[in-house]
Design an enzyme around this catalytic site. Structure first.
Site: not given
Ligand code: F6R
Length: 616
Positions: A2, A27, A74, A496, A611
């Site tokens: 979100c 997001r 989300w 993914e 993300k």
């Molecule tokens: C895969 C991806 C996720 C992140 C995970 C951790 O391509 O991007 O698996 O690596 O959600 O995210 P961070 O690094 O922001 O804690």
């Protein structure tokens, strides 16, 4: 998870909020909505679907107000519907609210509010909070204090368990906005006669680089005249205004087709930025000023613990391999989500690291807090300056790769690999690694950006392979030692963004089960580096070939594979072991990317993902 934006200023808020929502869409992209305070009422537009659907809806309204809030969702509680989209309006029509996070005790609060006559149009936890604010407004007498909007939000939040980044408008409070956070990111942009709150800087960078990072338990009250920050306990907070170091062009596509492509191609520069200023003058080791740990203290450490999620967890596995090999210290790597509930025993001389691009991943943040609660010094490897993890860690290292917007991590991942390799060097040089070996290691790391540039030249070849393999529904990724985590990363990248089922395995483990999947319908991607395990990997490839499995081999230059063993060969430069995982990542990023494009998937916004996972 979100994205939220709010605006108070002199400009028409709708276009500024919509621009912010477009930038925050990574997001969450299940639905989007906007609410403006104008002409003494709350005007709302919200729709299931992406921000572009909302843009069309907004065109049907007359949005001229200069105060407003917007949200991109989300879904957590309640399906992807117009009714569940944010903003939510209280059933008395007096308050509008947007929310990122989860209200865990929403059911109890809802039961209570139903007895008080409040009604609900959605299945969300968020609408409960909105009605709770309305309830406090209706119940509490006007005590003539500074802002009733602020006080009603504060009172409601005191009854809430869970996580939130929220922004609230009230129909009786023209030109006012209250925002608050607990475990969900929120910052305030301080512009020229205007204020913007947002989940991250990309939503406000086009208007200001001056920001205040709100902390957990803080509320900001914004009016046309200024802003104040207080805590849930009503303590005043003196704001610290920071300057964002990147600019709007870093968050724009430029000539690229999508952010994933842009970020894959940014990797050489990103690696240079990660390394900049971080080698000793004699060129034999790394420097990490931000660790807040002297060499003497570091020498006392006899064990490392790393916690992370997803791709960052894969990067930790590579760090484990390199630290154990070069520094000869034991390393444990855990999923942050498991660590926090596992009650793992940590001994006194363990150095605890968390790794997170966003610095907001809730499980990683919780692991950090759990380790701190147990009295450990926690260090962070993190990309987003001012993130929750960066602020709560006892020290750490920033990745300096600029904003990563594509949901699938690319440049942040290779930068994490690099920092893991640098950490191994740093600790190794404090222990047994010689000056000469250190210089060799440093030179190898300095060469990594050029090796990545060289590997990127394979893109047309990899694209052609991707087009031949996009029709398969299962693909295995197999590697050993430091390339086993890259096999995991390759499989994650592919599933993914292309929705093809993929598994990563240590190549030799394949015969303990996954080999049952092998047939002409299930190809394998093998990492085949030069060195001690070359022959072992070739044997594993033979076992696949014997079962009619097709093979894509990512092979270091100079290795001779038996004729006909691999159906496709992707050469990568021969390099130092500390650099190999970085270089070997590039072909699997490109392979997944081109397969996803061939399948017409949205590589930047894969289904069901977002993300920065800020909910458990
Ligand atoms: C895969 C991806 C996720 C992140 C995970 C951790 O391509 O991007 O698996 O690596 O959600 O995210 P961070 O690094 O922001 O804690």
């Amino acid at each position: 998870m979100c994205g939220i934006v709010g605006y108070v200023g002199k400009q028409k808020a709708a276009s500024i909020i919509l621009e912010g929502l477009k930038r925050l869409e990574y997001r969450g992209y299940d639905s989007a909505g906007l609410c403006l305070l104008q002409g003494g009422q709350l005007d709302l537009a919200k729709k299931a679907g992406r921000v572009e659907v909302l843009v069309k809806e907004v065109a049907r309204h007359r949005f001229i107000g200069t105060t407003g809030i917007g949200h991109t969702r989300w879904a957590t509680h309640g399906g992807v519907t117009d009714a569940n989209a944010h903003p939510h309006i209280s059933s008395d029509g007096k308050f509008a609210l947007i929310h990122n996070g989860v209200i865990e005790n929403y059911a109890q609060i809802k039961t209570f509010l139903l007895t008080k006559g409040y009604t609900f149009k959605s299945e969300t936890d968020t609408e409960v909070l909105c009605n709770l604010i309305a309830y406090h407004y209706a119940k509490e007498p006007d005590d003539g204090g500074a802002s009733r909007l602020l006080e009603c939000v504060r009172k409601a939040l005191r009854h809430v368990d869970g996580t939130y980044g929220i922004a609230v408008l009230g129909v009786d409070f023209p030109d006012e906005l209250v925002a608050a956070r607990k475990a969900s990111p929120l910052l305030l942009g301080v512009g020229d006669g205007e204020y913007i709150i947002a989940s991250d800087a990309s939503a406000l960078i086009s208007r200001t680089q001056n920001v205040v990072y709100l902390k957990d338990g803080e509320l900001v009250h914004i009016t046309a005249a200024g802003f104040t920050i207080t805590t849930l306990d009503q303590a005043d907070v003196s704001p610290v205004v920071d300057k964002i170091t990147w600019t709007i062009s870093d968050a724009e596509l430029g000539s690229h087709a999508n952010f994933m492509e842009k970020e894959i191609y940014e990797q050489p520069v990103a690696l240079e930025n990660t390394m900049r200023g971080r080698f000793s003058e004699d060129g034999s080791t790394a420097n990490f000023g931000g660790l807040n740990l002297s060499a003497a203290e570091l020498r006392q450490i006899d064990r490392f613990m790393f916690c992370a999620c997803g791709s960052a967890w894969h990067a930790c596995l590579v760090a484990e391999h390199l630290i154990e090999r070069y520094a000869r210290l034991p390393v444990e790597v855990d999923y942050a989500s498991e660590f926090r509930y596992r009650n793992s025993p940590l001994d006194r001389n363990t150095l605890f690291f968390v790794m997170s691009q966003s610095g907001e991943t809730i499980d990683t943040l919780a692991a950090l807090r759990e380790a701190k609660r147990k009295g450990y010094r926690v260090l962070a490897i993190n990309n987003v300056v001012g993130s929750s993890i960066a602020r709560e860690a006892d020290g750490g290292v920033y990745q300096h790769v600029g904003p990563e917007i594509g949901v699938a991590s690319t440049k942040a991942f290779t930068s994490q690999l690099l920092l893991g390799a640098m950490m191994a060097l740093y600790v190794a040089r404090l222990r047994d690694m010689s000056f000469n070996d250190g210089v060799q290691y440093v030179n190898a790391l300095k060469g990594a950006p050029d090796l990545v540039r060289k590997t990127l030249l394979q893109a047309p070849h990899i694209k052609a392979i991707a087009e031949r393999y996009s029709g398969y529904s299962d693909i295995l990724f197999l590697g050993r030692l430091s390339l086993f985590p890259i096999a995991l990363e390759g499989a994650l990248k592919l599933k993914e963004i292309s929705y093809i089922h993929a598994e990563g395995y240590p190549a030799a483990e394949m015969k303990h089960g996954p080999i049952a999947l092998i047939s002409e319908k299930c190809p394998s991607v093998f990492f085949v580096p030069k060195g001690e395990i070359f022959n072992k990997i070739v044997s594993s490839m033979q076992e696949i070939k014997a079962r009619k499995g097709k093979i894509i081999a990512i092979v270091t230059e100079g290795c001779e594979l038996p004729a006909g063993l691999a159906d496709e060969v992707i050469p990568i430069p021969d390099c130092h072991e500390a650099v190999l995982p970085i270089v070997a990542t590039v072909p699997v990023q490109l392979l997944s990317y081109y397969i996803a494009l061939k399948l017409k998937c949205d590589v930047d916004k894969p289904r069901n993902l977002a993300k920065s996972v800020t909910v458990e």
